[in-house]
Design an enzyme around this catalytic site. Structure first.
Site, PDB file in Angstrom:
ATOM      1  N   TYR A  47      35.497  21.718   3.017  1.00 22.40           N
ATOM      2  CA  TYR A  47      36.171  20.458   3.384  1.00 22.40           C
ATOM      3  C   TYR A  47      37.556  20.761   3.960  1.00 22.40           C
ATOM      4  O   TYR A  47      37.960  20.211   4.985  1.00 22.40           O
ATOM      5  CB  TYR A  47      36.285  19.594   2.122  1.00 22.40           C
ATOM      6  N   SER A  61      43.422  14.894   6.188  1.00 20.42           N
ATOM      7  CA  SER A  61      43.549  14.882   4.724  1.00 20.42           C
ATOM      8  C   SER A  61      44.817  15.667   4.363  1.00 20.42           C
ATOM      9  O   SER A  61      45.369  16.367   5.202  1.00 20.42           O
ATOM     10  CB  SER A  61      42.326  15.595   4.132  1.00 20.42           C
TER      11      SER A  61
HETATM   12  C1  GCO Z   1      39.619  16.767  -3.689  1.00 21.14           C
HETATM   13  C2  GCO Z   1      39.718  15.441  -2.999  1.00 21.14           C
HETATM   14  C3  GCO Z   1      40.649  15.502  -1.801  1.00 21.14           C
HETATM   15  C4  GCO Z   1      40.804  14.086  -1.263  1.00 21.14           C
HETATM   16  C5  GCO Z   1      41.622  13.984  -0.054  1.00 21.14           C
HETATM   17  C6  GCO Z   1      43.026  14.442  -0.296  1.00 21.14           C
HETATM   18  O1  GCO Z   1      38.547  17.058  -4.220  1.00 21.14           O
HETATM   19  O2  GCO Z   1      40.640  17.488  -3.697  1.00 21.14           O
HETATM   20  O3  GCO Z   1      38.438  15.011  -2.579  1.00 21.14           O
HETATM   21  O4  GCO Z   1      40.112  16.374  -0.831  1.00 21.14           O
HETATM   22  O5  GCO Z   1      39.546  13.594  -0.987  1.00 21.14           O
HETATM   23  O6  GCO Z   1      41.014  14.678   0.998  1.00 21.14           O
HETATM   24  O7  GCO Z   1      43.722  14.266   0.922  1.00 21.14           O
END
Ligand code: GCO
Ligand code: CA
Length: 254
Positions: A158, A145
């Protein structure tokens, strides 16, 4: 064999009954691969299979929890029993949790890390063992990501997981390159999917993305197809341990 031809190869893409995973599965199939579509929702999985089959692609389906090692082993043993070798593994399955770190429970943290990072280790471990034994090399493409290298408030678990995806990719390259396996990652930018739709629907976030992205638009799942085909094809045979950001330039510009 042309540099981008996947004929005769089998690709398994985790989390591919929709969103980025489905677009990548469709793109790999269009490049000639037999694709194994994976998901937990059997209805969505069947819809994906039908759509690819109607487009006359060679498609199989498999359904298991990517955080459950026994389930992974059973699913891979089932493919072994059918004489199906995985030549290309795309570790795409993942979940998002938007919550401040101070409000994130240990259980929530664990679930995000398991689904987004441990799954990549577990799938990689079990597939690479087969690739190494087979001695014909292989391709591993891990889906990171923007958050593999930058953060924003409220997506801490995440981000930590996606940072781990970038470095486990380099670790895979370190150990598996000598076996003819290329392990690389893709770092999608802000792409419009079910996961990000809530952000698209927030005018202030949408405006921020449009102004912050040099390409002045959100990405779409199809924007990833060229990069995943490249990393799955002979064209990338001397590329290893890299992450390619498909982000409209966002990461390269302050
Ligand atoms: C967030 C998004 C991001 C995207 C993606 C960006 O809430 O900032 O979900 O995390 O999903 O990963 O690359
Ligand atoms: Ca084969």
């Amino acid at each position: 064999m042309t540099l981008f031809d996947l004929t005769g190869k089998t690709a398994l893409i985790t989390g591919s009954s929709g969103g980025l995973g489905y677009a990548m599965a469709k793109g790999l199939a269009e490049a000639g691969a037999r694709v194994i579509v994976h998901g937990r929702n059997t209805e969505k999985l069947e819809q994906a299979r039908q759509a690819l089959a109607e487009a006359r692609h060679d498609v199989l389906v498999t359904s298991f929890d990517v955080t459950d090692e026994a389930a992974i082993e059973r699913a891979l043993a089932d493919l072994d029993a059918q004489g199906i070798d995985i030549d290309i593994l795309v570790n795409n399955a993942g979940i998002q949790l938007r919550k401040p770190l101070v409000e994130t429970s240990h259980e929530e943290w664990q679930k995000v890390l398991d689904t987004n990072l441990s799954s990549t280790f577990l799938m990689g471990r079990h597939v690479a063992r087969r690739m190494i034994a087979r001695g014909q090399g292989g391709k591993v493409v891990n889906i990171g990501s923007l958050m593999s290298s930058v953060a924003r408030p409220t997506v801490g678990a995440y981000t930590a997981a996606k940072g781990g995806v970038r470095l486990i990719t380099q670790s895979m390259a370190a150990e598996w390159a000598e076996h003819g396996i290329q392990a690389n990652a893709i770092g999608p930018g802000y792409m419009i999917t079910e996961m990000t739709q809530p952000l698209v629907d927030k005018p202030e976030f949408n405006d921020w993305i449009i102004n912050r992205t040099p390409a002045r638009r959100w990405g779409t799942p199809d924007d990833l197809v060229g990069t995943v085909v490249y990393l799955a094809a002979p064209a990338s045979n001397f590329v290893n341990g890299q992450i390619i950001y498909v982000d409209g330039g966002l990461l390269s510009v302050i």
